[in-house]
Design a protein around this motif. Structure first.
Motif, PDB file in Angstrom:
ATOM      1  N   TRP A   1      53.288  19.694  18.376  1.00 36.19           N
ATOM      2  CA  TRP A   1      52.786  18.522  17.672  1.00 36.19           C
ATOM      3  C   TRP A   1      52.530  18.866  16.215  1.00 36.19           C
ATOM      4  O   TRP A   1      52.833  18.100  15.320  1.00 36.19           O
ATOM      5  N   MET A   2      51.985  20.036  15.992  1.00 38.24           N
ATOM      6  CA  MET A   2      51.728  20.456  14.622  1.00 38.24           C
ATOM      7  C   MET A   2      53.034  20.720  13.876  1.00 38.24           C
ATOM      8  O   MET A   2      53.174  20.375  12.709  1.00 38.24           O
ATOM      9  N   GLU A   5      55.039  17.769  12.143  1.00 36.30           N
ATOM     10  CA  GLU A   5      54.331  17.005  11.114  1.00 36.30           C
ATOM     11  C   GLU A   5      55.331  16.227  10.252  1.00 36.30           C
ATOM     12  O   GLU A   5      56.385  16.734   9.865  1.00 36.30           O
ATOM     13  N   ARG A  12      56.460  13.072  17.509  1.00 38.68           N
ATOM     14  CA  ARG A  12      55.506  14.182  17.494  1.00 38.68           C
ATOM     15  C   ARG A  12      54.955  14.407  18.901  1.00 38.68           C
ATOM     16  O   ARG A  12      54.856  15.545  19.371  1.00 38.68           O
ATOM     17  N   LEU A  52      42.179  15.697  18.303  1.00 37.11           N
ATOM     18  CA  LEU A  52      42.013  17.074  17.861  1.00 37.11           C
ATOM     19  C   LEU A  52      40.575  17.550  17.963  1.00 37.11           C
ATOM     20  O   LEU A  52      40.321  18.713  18.244  1.00 37.11           O
ATOM     21  N   GLU A  72      43.288  27.887  13.416  1.00 33.56           N
ATOM     22  CA  GLU A  72      44.365  26.948  13.120  1.00 33.56           C
ATOM     23  C   GLU A  72      44.055  25.561  13.673  1.00 33.56           C
ATOM     24  O   GLU A  72      44.275  24.552  13.008  1.00 33.56           O
ATOM     25  N   ILE A  73      43.524  25.510  14.893  1.00 37.64           N
ATOM     26  CA  ILE A  73      43.172  24.224  15.492  1.00 37.64           C
ATOM     27  C   ILE A  73      42.044  23.565  14.705  1.00 37.64           C
ATOM     28  O   ILE A  73      42.055  22.353  14.446  1.00 37.64           O
ATOM     29  N   ALA A  75      41.413  23.950  11.554  1.00 36.49           N
ATOM     30  CA  ALA A  75      41.961  23.488  10.277  1.00 36.49           C
ATOM     31  C   ALA A  75      42.726  22.183  10.449  1.00 36.49           C
ATOM     32  O   ALA A  75      42.624  21.279   9.609  1.00 36.49           O
ATOM     33  N   TRP A  76      43.482  22.066  11.530  1.00 35.41           N
ATOM     34  CA  TRP A  76      44.223  20.821  11.757  1.00 35.41           C
ATOM     35  C   TRP A  76      43.279  19.662  12.028  1.00 35.41           C
ATOM     36  O   TRP A  76      43.512  18.540  11.576  1.00 35.41           O
ATOM     37  N   ARG A  79      41.942  18.445   8.680  1.00 38.00           N
ATOM     38  CA  ARG A  79      42.856  17.841   7.716  1.00 38.00           C
ATOM     39  C   ARG A  79      43.548  16.602   8.241  1.00 38.00           C
ATOM     40  O   ARG A  79      43.998  15.762   7.474  1.00 38.00           O
ATOM     41  N   GLU A  80      43.653  16.482   9.589  1.00 38.43           N
ATOM     42  CA  GLU A  80      44.433  15.384  10.128  1.00 38.43           C
ATOM     43  C   GLU A  80      43.787  14.852  11.402  1.00 38.43           C
ATOM     44  O   GLU A  80      44.189  15.192  12.511  1.00 38.43           O
TER      45      GLU A  80
END
Length: 225
Positions: A1-2, A5, A12, A52, A72-73, A75-76, A79-80
């Motif tokens: 999914w990431m 993008e 996605r 998320l 990483e998770i 951060a996602w 941001r999104e």
């Protein structure tokens, strides 16, 4: 999914589910006649549907993830935030009934859909893919909804391709177990998995195996057991 993008949301979501189908470990138990383990023992298995933020909460307590993966998770999620379609507003009558305790309205527009399992038995994913290709070719470009419909149909192609690998992966593992153990029952299982869910089921055993493979896909997409 990431990694997908920038693509339409259906693609996605399909990319994420296809990745699960291709890489979920194949677990097979001696003595079983139907094979396949969906492995739904994680609170963030339904990653896309629940969002998320919920995935972050589950990932923090997952000892299988490295600190880098958890970061990483996080951060996602920052941001999104999940941007799925809005839930349908309840009808005024249903809302009034819920306010008075007559019923409880639950559900989303994202999952818990009715599955046409019989089409997997009757057509196999190769036949389903052919149906999608036909619909995609017939899509009128003048249709105002053509871009959204095209993205959805392309997502179905991605999923059909991945689903057809499910039986192949289990057949390969069954043959490996047959070689290691000398148990010829694994070879019969391999023959069944070579057939379904790619092709239509011809026997009761093939139908049961195809149905179970299709349900595994539902579990991975919908987060149910």
């Amino acid at each position: 999914w990431m990694a997908a993008e920038g693509q339409p949301l259906p693609l996605r979501n399909a990319s994420a589910l296809a990745n699960v189908i291709r890489h979920m470990p194949v677990k097979m138990i001696p003595g079983e006649l139907l094979v396949g383990e969906h492995g739904n023992n994680s609170d963030y298995s339904n990653f896309v549907a629940w969002g998320l933020q919920n995935s972050v909460a589950a990932a923090e307590n997952d000892s299988n993830l490295t600190d880098e993966e958890k970061a990483e998770i996080r951060a996602w999620a920052a941001r999104e935030p999940f941007a799925g379609p809005p839930f349908n507003a309840p009808l005024p009558e249903l809302q009034l009934a819920e306010e008075h305790g007559a019923l409880t309205v639950r559900g989303t527009a994202l999952n818990h859909s009715v599955r046409a399992y019989e089409k997997v038995l009757r057509l196999g994913f190769a036949g389903l893919r052919a149906e999608v290709e036909e619909a995609l070719a017939a899509l009128p470009l003048t249709d105002p909804d053509a871009p959204a419909r095209r993205a959805t149909q392309q997502a179905w192609l991605v999923l059909c391709d991945a689903a057809m690998m499910l039986g192949q992966r289990h057949a390969a593992r069954a043959r490996q177990l047959a070689e290691e153990s000398g148990d010829t029952e694994w070879l019969q299982i391999a023959d069944v998995c070579d057939r379904v869910p790619v092709h239509p089921a011809r026997t009761f055993r093939e139908a049961l195996q195809a149905l179970w493979f299709a349900h595994m896909l539902t579990v991975w997409e919908d987060g149910v057991n």
